[in-house]
Design an enzyme around this catalytic site. Structure first.
Site, PDB file in Angstrom:
ATOM      1  N   ASP A   1       0.834  -1.201   0.000  1.00 20.99           N
ATOM      2  CA  ASP A   1       0.000   0.000   0.000  1.00 20.99           C
ATOM      3  C   ASP A   1       0.873   1.256   0.000  1.00 20.99           C
ATOM      4  O   ASP A   1       1.887   1.325   0.697  1.00 20.99           O
ATOM      5  CB  ASP A   1      -0.889  -0.013   1.245  1.00 20.99           C
ATOM      6  CG  ASP A   1      -1.912   1.100   1.255  1.00 20.99           C
ATOM      7  OD1 ASP A   1      -2.707   1.176   0.309  1.00 20.99           O
ATOM      8  OD2 ASP A   1      -1.902   1.898   2.216  1.00 20.99           O
TER       9      ASP A   1
ATOM     10  N   GLU B   1       1.660  -0.398  -4.951  1.00 23.33           N
ATOM     11  CA  GLU B   1       0.561   0.501  -5.310  1.00 23.33           C
ATOM     12  C   GLU B   1       1.087   1.928  -5.274  1.00 23.33           C
ATOM     13  O   GLU B   1       1.507   2.415  -4.226  1.00 23.33           O
ATOM     14  CB  GLU B   1      -0.600   0.362  -4.324  1.00 23.33           C
ATOM     15  CG  GLU B   1      -1.786   1.257  -4.674  1.00 23.33           C
ATOM     16  CD  GLU B   1      -2.290   2.092  -3.510  1.00 23.33           C
ATOM     17  OE1 GLU B   1      -3.451   2.535  -3.574  1.00 23.33           O
ATOM     18  OE2 GLU B   1      -1.544   2.324  -2.545  1.00 23.33           O
TER      19      GLU B   1
END
Length: 564
Positions: A206, A268
């Site tokens: 993330d 990401e």
């Protein structure tokens, strides 16, 4: 499925994103759980996916859908136990499905023991040094230390009440970690090792371009704090995409490569495209990176071609494989977004998700079906968000009282946020909560029109979106190999409307982006897959508007023999 011991299994894999809270509820509390996922592993096997990606399932107050982690080595009781997680991994592996989990290294929950200790410790203490604390500006620290803004609105600095502030790039309940601290780096190596030894096959990272901040004194303001992306192409932005992040991932890769097969990692990086994005995909770092450009693109032939070319070239240069994604838990559903009228600001609509600007549902569905064949017809790693294989549209009916995404509150009720794509899945049109939960009270309400999209209905319809995905994934496994490249077809008569390419097996993919013009296939084309099955075999070798086809030149029998 991919071979068991292949380190590069991911290079042509189909990965299915599971948002556990909305996938399937087995214990009847209105929220999805591990037992619910286990119950649907055969569904995922029948779909044909190579891996599933689980978004965060760790203990969390859910200030941001689980991306506010309170314990990186635990399981939130709402989802189950560590033993049930082990059962899930074992059940997936028995079916040839790998398991990827989310790691959230940029920030923790404000309820994490690390932060509660830091908040109650003195400035300069080792506890506070795990996070980013700084004294405010002004005579009494009454102003934030910099002009940095949160991605969810407002200042990125939260006052502690003593003239000091802590940094949160997202919600105030998500304090940023201090990656200049060697202890933080060691903590995450230990966390990765913990999950590797419990059988996970990889990690989705993330906010992979975050982590390291410029903390040199005096702290620098950003030239334009409203841009939630790097403002410099040389790594000099004080908040995003700094060179120090790469040092972190080189350490991670050393650890992940010690396992056999080596562990997969994909970053990401939700920013406008820059060549720096693909530095994270180098093989001595994460090895793979999302490029969300297709997900943010309007339905436009030239835009798609530019993105496909750029993504393929950059991935190859990094020694990686392209990663294709059309939907996930952070953006409105593909089956609505792709139907936006021409000229709509797609990125703004993705962010605001507040109104329906005149989407034609039938047109949106045609385009979503064509997009499915487009993405699955590209060599590389393809990610599918749960429910996209059902053609689920965005739920724009959610009322303010239903919304749980922190974006709603942080934006002053201007942006509805991401709940519209997180509504629980419909499994059975005739069951309470459409088979998602026997409670009858899912954590987000499901609209009545969900019945049309239920798995039970689509499994019975040969031409359904679900069966289109199943057929395409099966054909992809047969005809597209790791390392294949897409070779553009000569534009010919469809130059203005179509986009076509060939892979090494001879499979050709042709997508008609026009809304009102058909285009011709080669005279000797044998059609394998057609995104609009009501048009049998593309009559007279015509590809109708907003349609994609997979075909071979010549007979399929001859190609099957060559491909053995």
């Amino acid at each position: 499925m991919a071979e068991d011991n292949a380190d590069d299994w991911w290079r042509n894999a189909v990965v299915y994103e599971v948002y556990p809270r909305s996938f399937n509820d087995a214990n009847g509390d209105g929220e999805g759980d591990f037992r619910g996922i286990i119950d649907k592993l055969d569904y995922l096997h029948d779909l044909g996916v190579d891996a599933l990606w689980l978004t965060p399932f760790y203990p969390s107050p859910l200030a941001d859908g689980g991306y506010d982690v309170a314990d990186y080595c635990g399981v939130d009781p709402r989802f189950g136990t560590l033993q049930q997680f082990a059962n899930l991994v074992a059940g997936a592996h028995e079916r040839g499905i790998r398991v990827i989990i989310d790691i959230v290294p940029n920030h923790t929950s404000d309820k994490h023991p690390w932060f509660t200790k830091a908040l109650h410790s003195a400035p300069g203490s080792k506890e506070r040094n795990r996070y980013i604390f700084h004294v405010g500006r002004g005579e009494h620290g009454e102003q934030p230390p910099t002009n940095w803004l949160s991605n969810f609105g407002g200042s990125a600095w939260e006052p502690c009440g003593d003239g000091w502030y802590y940094l949160h790039s997202f919600a105030k309940e998500q304090p940023d970690l201090n990656w200049d601290n060697p202890q933080v780096r060691q903590d995450f190596l230990d966390i990765l090792r913990f999950w590797c030894e419990r059988g996970v096959d990889g990690f989705r990272i993330d906010v992979s371009h975050g982590l390291v901040k410029d903390l040199k004194e005096p702290l620098r303001d950003r030239p334009d704090p409203t841009l939630m992306s790097p403002q410099a192409a040389d790594g000099s932005d004080p908040v995003w995409d700094r060179d120090g992040v790469h040092e972190v991932y080189r350490q991670w890769r050393e650890l992940l490569d010690r396992y056999s097969p080596v562990k997969y990692a994909v970053g990401e990086s939700w920013t406008p495209f820059t060549p720096r994005v693909y530095q994270y995909a180098r093989q001595d770092e994460l090895g793979s990176i999302f490029d969300f450009s297709l997900q943010k693109a309007a339905w436009d032939r030239d835009d798609y071609r530019k993105i496909i070319e750029r993504t393929s070239e950059c991935a190859t240069a990094a020694g990686s494989a392209p990663v294709w994604v059309l939907g996930n838990h952070d953006v409105p559903r593909l089956a609505s977004r792709i139907g936006l009228p021409k000229g709509t600001d797609v990125e703004h609509w993705v962010t605001s998700n507040g109104t329906d600007p005149g989407i034609d549902p039938a047109q949106a569905e045609r385009r979503a079906r064509a997009d499915a064949l487009l993405m699955l017809g590209l060599p590389g790693t393809a990610f599918i968000y749960q429910g996209d294989e059902l053609g689920l549209p965005e739920d724009l009916d959610l009322q303010p009282a239903d919304l749980q995404d922190p974006i709603w509150e942080r934006s002053g009720h201007r942006f509805k946020g991401r709940d519209g794509c997180r509504v629980p899945l419909p499994w059975n049109s005739d069951s309470v909560s459409f088979g998602f939960s026997q409670s009858g009270h899912p954590w987000l309400p499901q609209p009545a029109w969900y019945a049309r999209y239920a798995v039970s209905n689509q499994e019975r319809l040969p031409g359904s979106m679900l069966n289109l995905y199943r057929a395409a994934i099966a054909a992809r496994r047969r005809w597209i190999r790791p390392g294949d490249e897409a070779e553009w077809l000569a534009d010919g008569e469809y130059a203005e409307y179509g986009l076509g390419w060939r892979v090494s097996s001879g499979l050709e993919v042709l997508v008609n982006f026009s809304s009102d013009h058909a285009i011709r296939l080669p005279e000797n084309a044998t059609v394998m897959l057609n995104s609009r099955p009501e048009i049998t075999d593309c009559a007279n070798n015509q590809v109708p508007p907003e349609t994609a086809v997979w075909y071979f030149r010549g007979t399929l029998a001859s190609r099957s023999k060559e491909n053995r």
